[in-house]
Design an enzyme around this catalytic site. Structure first.
Site, PDB file in Angstrom:
ATOM      1  N   ALA A 138      70.857  42.530   3.907  1.00 27.55           N
ATOM      2  CA  ALA A 138      71.698  43.640   3.500  1.00 27.55           C
ATOM      3  C   ALA A 138      73.167  43.456   3.844  1.00 27.55           C
ATOM      4  CB  ALA A 138      71.198  44.918   4.164  1.00 27.55           C
ATOM      5  N   CYS A 139      74.002  44.034   2.980  1.00 27.47           N
ATOM      6  CA  CYS A 139      75.449  44.040   3.212  1.00 27.47           C
ATOM      7  C   CYS A 139      75.773  44.671   4.557  1.00 27.47           C
ATOM      8  CB  CYS A 139      76.117  44.814   2.084  1.00 27.47           C
ATOM      9  SG  CYS A 139      77.842  45.214   2.340  1.00 27.47           S
TER      10      CYS A 139
END
Lengths: 251, 129
Positions: A138-139
């Site tokens: 995930a970012c």
């Protein structure tokens, strides 16, 4: 500089949002700058431009959950767009100076706006370790240098694309938590999320319009030029790649 | 201060050009200044061997933590080799941009196009160093 501020009344789907942002980048190539503040409906999972989504994420699970998906024109890692405010800035490439100066100008503006809301937002220092490769999840798994954080937890995730004489930078200001969705659809192990949200920091649910208004006001105050406001973006392009599953699942 | 070797040529878009050992072939990469601006490089999209490009065509893209940027060809010609090592380790662009971090080799169609490139001192002035 002629700036256009777009405060979207209506939330849009992932395909439309990415198409519109990319359209603003194209428009900025002929001069003029844009700040667009918007939401997503339905909630959407976006992949980074070059992210290996086919191997990194569980396509069957994404389909069984009925999630909308899109691949961004910008890089970075996956983001779950649900309870957030999204910003997009598109302008000629020399508007704020170099790439790093552009990144810093936008993040300093956002951090200043968030501090007006009572959020102790700061800019993360440059880390000593190298960035993880694209397969790392995930970012919001880890803040990088220059990003907006509260403490050591990431509040805003941003990405920039430079095409020709213009740039597009867009990113997510987390209103409430929810990035664990990325872990739910990740194949195998995923990095723990190191994000926070306005709701958690302020200890109350933030109002989208309040957050949008304070960012808009800060931009009009800080970014020199004449400003015009509108409540609708230009229409999304018809038939572009952002609605094409071959683009979304190209890697 | 970034490294700007005297014996290379440069574009305003931050590519460098180095002569290969083979006549008429140039080595292209991005400058130390550019890699510093971009931050850690995580992915490169480079052309296949045999691709024909014109001067200032976009020949690929580079993704780093700060941005995705286009890569511009300093001259027209045919791509004759691509640095496969960057597939496994794109950070070579950061750690050694002028040697291990090169991107493509190009057989130049018209050598006169290289005369339009910047010298090291011109490029240093361009980036304010």
């Amino acid at each position: 500089m002629q700036w256009t501020l777009i405060l979207e009344d209506d939330a849009r789907c992932g395909r439309d949002n990415m198409s519109i942002d990319h359209g603003l980048l194209q428009a900025a190539r002929t001069g003029g700058g844009f700040l667009r503040l918007y939401r997503w409906n339905p909630p959407c999972l976006s992949f980074g431009r070059n992210e290996p989504a086919k191997t990194r994420y569980d396509g069957d699970r994404i389909r069984s959950l009925g999630l909308d998906t899109v691949r961004r024109p910008t890089g970075g890692r996956a983001v779950w767009h649900d309870r957030e405010l999204t910003y997009a800035v598109a302008a000629p490439i020399d508007t704020f100076g170099s790439l790093q100066q552009t990144y810093a100008a936008i993040h300093h503006l956002l951090a200043a706006a968030l501090r007006r809301l009572g959020v102790p937002a700061s800019i993360a220092p440059r880390p000593s370790e190298r960035a993880p490769r694209l397969g790392s999840g995930a970012c919001f798994a880890a803040p990088m240098g220059g990003e907006i954080v509260v403490g050591e937890r990431k509040l805003v995730g941003s990405a920039q694309l430079r095409e020709g004489d213009a740039f597009l930078q867009h990113g997510s200001v987390l209103m409430e938590e929810g990035q664990d969705m990325v872990a739910r659809i990740t194949s195998g192990l995923s990095s723990p999320i190191a994000a926070t949200s306005l709701s958690e920091v302020l200890q109350r649910p933030p109002d989208y319009q309040d957050v949008a208004r304070v960012i808009a006001t800060e931009a009009e105050r800080c970014w020199k030029g004449s400003w015009t406001r509108q409540t609708r973006s230009p229409d999304a392009a018809v038939g572009d790649k952002f609605g094409d599953s071959c683009w979304t699942w190209r890697r | 201060m970034s490294s700007i070797p005297d014996d290379l040529q440069y574009t305003e878009e931050h590519e460098y050009v180095k002569s290969d050992t083979e006549d008429g072939v140039i080595i292209i990469g991005i400058t130390d200044y550019a890699q510093g601006e971009l931050g850690d490089v995580v992915y490169l999209d480079l052309p296949a061997v045999g691709t024909e490009v014109k001067r200032m065509d976009v020949f690929g893209t580079i993704e780093a933590v700060k941005a995705v940027s286009e890569l511009f060809s300093p001259a027209g010609g045919e791509v004759v080799e691509v640095n496969q090592a960057l597939d496994a380790d794109p950070s070579l662009v950061n750690t050694d941009p002028y040697e291990e971090g090169w991107m493509i080799k190009l057989r130049v169609g018209n050598a006169a196009e290289l005369e339009q490139l910047l010298s090291a001192s011109d490029y240093a002035q361009h980036v304010g160093e």
